[in-house]
Design a protein around this motif. Structure first.
Motif, PDB file in Angstrom:
ATOM      1  N   ASN A  56       1.027  -1.268  -0.145  1.00 26.76           N
ATOM      2  CA  ASN A  56       0.170  -0.007  -0.168  1.00 26.76           C
ATOM      3  C   ASN A  56       0.882   1.785   0.317  1.00 26.76           C
ATOM      4  O   ASN A  56       1.978   1.110   0.024  1.00 26.76           O
ATOM      5  N   GLY A  57       0.099   2.616  -0.223  1.00 24.90           N
ATOM      6  CA  GLY A  57       1.132   3.747  -0.294  1.00 24.90           C
ATOM      7  C   GLY A  57       1.629   4.165   1.372  1.00 24.90           C
ATOM      8  O   GLY A  57       2.506   4.798   0.902  1.00 24.90           O
ATOM      9  N   THR A  58       0.993   3.346   2.468  1.00 23.15           N
ATOM     10  CA  THR A  58       1.890   4.183   3.177  1.00 23.15           C
ATOM     11  C   THR A  58       2.540   2.763   3.749  1.00 23.15           C
ATOM     12  O   THR A  58       4.008   4.126   3.997  1.00 23.15           O
ATOM     13  N   VAL A  59       2.777   2.024   2.843  1.00 25.29           N
ATOM     14  CA  VAL A  59       4.445   1.467   3.517  1.00 25.29           C
ATOM     15  C   VAL A  59       5.752   1.765   2.788  1.00 25.29           C
ATOM     16  O   VAL A  59       6.111   1.674   2.914  1.00 25.29           O
ATOM     17  N   SER A  80      -1.733  17.467   3.821  1.00 26.06           N
ATOM     18  CA  SER A  80      -2.177  15.934   2.912  1.00 26.06           C
ATOM     19  C   SER A  80      -2.491  14.876   3.919  1.00 26.06           C
ATOM     20  O   SER A  80      -3.435  15.038   4.152  1.00 26.06           O
ATOM     21  N   PHE A  81      -2.583  13.623   3.241  1.00 22.14           N
ATOM     22  CA  PHE A  81      -3.249  12.854   3.740  1.00 22.14           C
ATOM     23  C   PHE A  81      -2.214  12.208   4.683  1.00 22.14           C
ATOM     24  O   PHE A  81      -1.667  12.328   4.685  1.00 22.14           O
ATOM     25  N   VAL A  82      -2.953  12.129   6.084  1.00 23.59           N
ATOM     26  CA  VAL A  82      -2.992  11.344   7.842  1.00 23.59           C
ATOM     27  C   VAL A  82      -1.781  10.827   7.258  1.00 23.59           C
ATOM     28  O   VAL A  82      -0.545  11.290   7.921  1.00 23.59           O
ATOM     29  N   TYR A 151       8.913  12.444  -2.383  1.00 22.84           N
ATOM     30  CA  TYR A 151       7.667  12.819  -2.481  1.00 22.84           C
ATOM     31  C   TYR A 151       6.640  11.353  -2.261  1.00 22.84           C
ATOM     32  O   TYR A 151       6.708  10.580  -2.820  1.00 22.84           O
ATOM     33  N   ASP A 152       5.342  11.795  -1.816  1.00 20.12           N
ATOM     34  CA  ASP A 152       4.708  10.952  -1.733  1.00 20.12           C
ATOM     35  C   ASP A 152       3.647  11.676  -3.426  1.00 20.12           C
ATOM     36  O   ASP A 152       2.853  13.033  -3.489  1.00 20.12           O
ATOM     37  N   ALA A 153       3.973  11.046  -3.993  1.00 18.32           N
ATOM     38  CA  ALA A 153       3.142  11.296  -5.037  1.00 18.32           C
ATOM     39  C   ALA A 153       1.896  10.260  -4.789  1.00 18.32           C
ATOM     40  O   ALA A 153       1.252   9.530  -6.584  1.00 18.32           O
ATOM     41  N   ALA A 154       0.919  10.332  -4.310  1.00 15.06           N
ATOM     42  CA  ALA A 154      -0.312   9.217  -3.585  1.00 15.06           C
ATOM     43  C   ALA A 154      -1.140   9.623  -5.106  1.00 15.06           C
ATOM     44  O   ALA A 154      -2.008   8.544  -5.282  1.00 15.06           O
ATOM     45  N   HIS A 155      -1.145  10.614  -5.329  1.00  8.34           N
ATOM     46  CA  HIS A 155      -2.480  11.297  -5.957  1.00  8.34           C
ATOM     47  C   HIS A 155      -1.877  11.164  -7.595  1.00  8.34           C
ATOM     48  O   HIS A 155      -2.874  11.854  -8.337  1.00  8.34           O
ATOM     49  N   CYS A 156      -1.230  11.189  -7.909  1.00 13.89           N
ATOM     50  CA  CYS A 156      -0.116  11.335  -9.184  1.00 13.89           C
ATOM     51  C   CYS A 156       0.026  10.292 -10.289  1.00 13.89           C
ATOM     52  O   CYS A 156       0.606  10.500 -11.340  1.00 13.89           O
ATOM     53  N   THR A 175       3.814   6.187  -4.604  1.00 14.15           N
ATOM     54  CA  THR A 175       2.414   5.868  -4.760  1.00 14.15           C
ATOM     55  C   THR A 175       1.359   5.166  -4.434  1.00 14.15           C
ATOM     56  O   THR A 175       1.698   4.157  -3.600  1.00 14.15           O
ATOM     57  N   SER A 176      -0.023   5.768  -4.425  1.00 10.51           N
ATOM     58  CA  SER A 176      -0.878   4.164  -3.480  1.00 10.51           C
ATOM     59  C   SER A 176      -1.739   4.319  -4.484  1.00 10.51           C
ATOM     60  O   SER A 176      -2.016   4.877  -6.103  1.00 10.51           O
ATOM     61  N   PHE A 177      -2.221   2.839  -4.715  1.00 10.73           N
ATOM     62  CA  PHE A 177      -2.716   2.059  -5.612  1.00 10.73           C
ATOM     63  C   PHE A 177      -4.329   1.494  -4.369  1.00 10.73           C
ATOM     64  O   PHE A 177      -4.873   0.779  -5.380  1.00 10.73           O
ATOM     65  N   THR A 180      -9.169   3.802  -4.484  1.00  6.34           N
ATOM     66  CA  THR A 180     -10.172   5.531  -3.558  1.00  6.34           C
ATOM     67  C   THR A 180      -9.394   5.948  -5.105  1.00  6.34           C
ATOM     68  O   THR A 180      -9.885   6.993  -5.587  1.00  6.34           O
ATOM     69  N   LYS A 181      -8.109   5.539  -5.086  1.00  7.14           N
ATOM     70  CA  LYS A 181      -7.358   6.727  -5.644  1.00  7.14           C
ATOM     71  C   LYS A 181      -7.622   6.145  -7.665  1.00  7.14           C
ATOM     72  O   LYS A 181      -8.566   4.592  -7.809  1.00  7.14           O
ATOM     73  N   LEU A 182      -6.724   6.938  -8.612  1.00  6.28           N
ATOM     74  CA  LEU A 182      -7.691   6.958  -9.755  1.00  6.28           C
ATOM     75  C   LEU A 182      -7.331   5.603 -10.800  1.00  6.28           C
ATOM     76  O   LEU A 182      -8.200   5.147 -11.632  1.00  6.28           O
ATOM     77  N   ARG A 305     -14.536  16.882   2.928  1.00 12.16           N
ATOM     78  CA  ARG A 305     -13.529  17.702   3.651  1.00 12.16           C
ATOM     79  C   ARG A 305     -11.647  17.285   3.511  1.00 12.16           C
ATOM     80  O   ARG A 305     -11.880  16.197   3.750  1.00 12.16           O
ATOM     81  N   TYR A 306     -11.208  17.840   2.225  1.00  9.22           N
ATOM     82  CA  TYR A 306     -10.134  16.740   2.009  1.00  9.22           C
ATOM     83  C   TYR A 306      -8.933  18.294   1.386  1.00  9.22           C
ATOM     84  O   TYR A 306      -9.403  18.563   0.880  1.00  9.22           O
ATOM     85  N   PHE A 307      -8.448  17.981   2.408  1.00  4.62           N
ATOM     86  CA  PHE A 307      -7.847  17.375   3.334  1.00  4.62           C
ATOM     87  C   PHE A 307      -8.046  18.238   4.626  1.00  4.62           C
ATOM     88  O   PHE A 307      -7.921  19.706   4.676  1.00  4.62           O
TER      89      PHE A 307
HETATM   90  C1  LIG Z   1      -3.824   6.989  -0.284  1.00  2.00           C
HETATM   91  C2  LIG Z   1      -3.177   8.250   0.505  1.00  2.00           C
HETATM   92  C3  LIG Z   1      -1.623   8.231   1.072  1.00  2.00           C
HETATM   93  C4  LIG Z   1      -2.108   6.171   1.673  1.00  2.00           C
HETATM   94  O1  LIG Z   1      -1.692   5.197   0.913  1.00  2.00           O
HETATM   95  P1  LIG Z   1      -2.877   3.911   1.110  1.00  2.00           P
HETATM   96  O2  LIG Z   1      -2.592   2.846  -0.376  1.00  2.00           O
HETATM   97  O3  LIG Z   1      -3.706   4.472   1.433  1.00  2.00           O
HETATM   98  O4  LIG Z   1      -2.102   3.140   2.764  1.00  2.00           O
HETATM   99  C5  LIG Z   1      -0.637   8.571   1.299  1.00  2.00           C
HETATM  100  N1  LIG Z   1      -0.205   9.597   0.821  1.00  2.00           N
HETATM  101  C6  LIG Z   1      -2.051  10.497   0.702  1.00  2.00           C
HETATM  102  C7  LIG Z   1      -1.336  11.193   0.306  1.00  2.00           C
HETATM  103  C8  LIG Z   1      -2.447   9.650   0.255  1.00  2.00           C
HETATM  104  O5  LIG Z   1      -3.320   9.922  -0.579  1.00  2.00           O
END
Ligand SMILES: *Cc1c(COP(=O)(O)O)cnc(C)c1O
Length: 389
Positions: A56-59, A80-82, A151-156, A175-177, A180-182, A305-307
């Protein structure tokens, strides 16, 4: 009901075909053929040299911080996201917040230097809503002070910067897959780096540090992903062009209809290379935001409400005031945006938002933006659509 997002789902038969092949091979996880194929296809699609598919994107963020051996303070964004902040804390480092740019919503490079101390080891910035940070300015500061950049490119997914995938910047991009992501693999994520040594290290760390029969060369973790998630990724990747195109279309439709709404939109680094991952609108006041959100909820339309809240107000960090971020976080929402969002639904959302701004509780015009004939028509259409209003 219109939710803020819905996961993209391929046809069931597409997924079933992959599932059948998993049954035949009886290979469920541990770097299986579908995981390998997905990594190859993602590299091709994104035009990147290297990536590692992780759970996941957090790991992915935790691996990046660990692989770079970061310690002490990490300069980061409060908007950003938590997971961006919690990963820093989880790895035993201290987040030091720097305020954001009021127009791009990304970390403001002009404020970074003031936050640097002898304990600073890195900058961890988020490309907010898929809009790239000022990468050039950030890299310049990092070079000057010998700092690492993540870079946290989770949205990219699908975003480019100077004609390269935005994932190729920084010492490591993550990044995150998530669903909820694209682009998603149900749960999943990835790390990207141009440094072969870092890549090798993260590949080992992803799999317990396992480096061959009975040999472990790093302290590792279980950050690998499995065949089923890779199967979803392979299905969805075939639809990625179509997903990106649809989001762009829907975002343009929002823009057309909301051009008269008294809100601000995110300033984009480059519209050409943007992925339209979200549709954020920034209201002038928190009250207006709340009023608009409540009005939509009456019609069972849910924005998010994000973020919110600002990460600098989390209970486990040193609280600091971040005037720009605090203000933006209190006034911003993301409107519904997903592949199957229909134009009539998008129309309704826009009309309701315009209505809040133009009519008071008694149905009187707040401002005279429209002639009353148009106003009456809007009222009528909304009443037809939803008896509760
Ligand atoms: C979704 C997201 C994460 C976490 O990704 P997960 O796959 O849900 O762990 C981290 N940072 C941002 C900015 C996100 O939007």
């Amino acid at each position: 009901m219109i939710p803020v997002t819905k996961p993209f789902l391929p046809a069931e038969t597409e997924f079933d075909n992959y599932v059948k092949s998993i049954w035949e091979r009886q290979w469920l996880t541990n770097n299986g053929p579908l995981v390998n194929t997905l990594e190859l296809k993602l590299k091709e699609y994104l035009g990147v040299n290297h990536l590692l598919f992780v759970s996941n994107g957090t790991v992915a963020l935790q691996l990046a911080i660990r692989a770079l051996n970061l310690s002490g303070e990490i300069i980061t964004t409060p908007f950003s996201f938590v997971a961006t902040t919690s990963s820093i804390v989880w790895q035993g480092c201290t987040p030091v917040f720097t305020d954001i740019d009021p127009e791009t919503f990304n970390i403001d490079p002009a404020k970074i230097e003031a936050a640097i101390t002898p304990k600073t080891s890195a900058i961890l910035a988020t490309h907010v809503f898929g809009n790239p940070c000022d990468i050039t300015a950030i890299q310049k500061i990092a070079d000057k002070y010998g700092l690492k950049v993540i870079y946290d490119a989770a949205h990219c997914f699908g975003t480019f910067y100077n004609n390269r995938s935005v994932f190729e910047y920084g010492d490591i991009s993550t990044t995150s897959f998530h669903s909820t992501k694209l682009f998603h693999t149900i749960e999943g994520g990835a790390v990207f780096t141009q440094d072969p040594e870092l890549l090798r290290k993260m590949a080992l760390m992803r799999n317990f540090g396992y480096s061959g029969v009975d040999s472990f060369s790093e302290a590792g973790i279980n950050a690998k992903n499995c065949e089923f998630h890779a199967a979803m990724g392979l299905c969805n990747l075939r639809h990625a062009d179509e997903i990106l195109k649809k989001r762009k279309y829907l975002s343009e439709q929002y823009m057309l209809r909301l051009s008269n709404l008294d809100v601000k939109f995110q300033k984009l680094e480059n519209k050409q290379d943007y992925n339209y991952a979200y549709f954020p609108v920034l209201f002038n006041t928190e009250d207006l935001m709340n009023e608009s959100k409540a009005k939509l909820e009456l019609a069972q339309i849910y924005c998010r409400r994000y973020f919110y809240p600002s990460l600098s107000s989390l209970p486990y960090v040193n609280k600091v005031e971040m005037p720009v971020c605090d203000s933006i976080a209190s006034r911003i929402v993301c409107l519904p945006l997903y592949h199957t969002l229909t134009l009539p639904d998008l129309d309704l959302i826009c009309r309701l938002l315009l209505r809040v701004q133009n009519f008071d509780d008694k149905g009187q015009h707040k401002k005279n933006h429209f002639g009353s004939a148009i106003a009456d028509k809007i009222e009528l259409e909304i009443n037809e659509k939803n008896g509760t209003i």
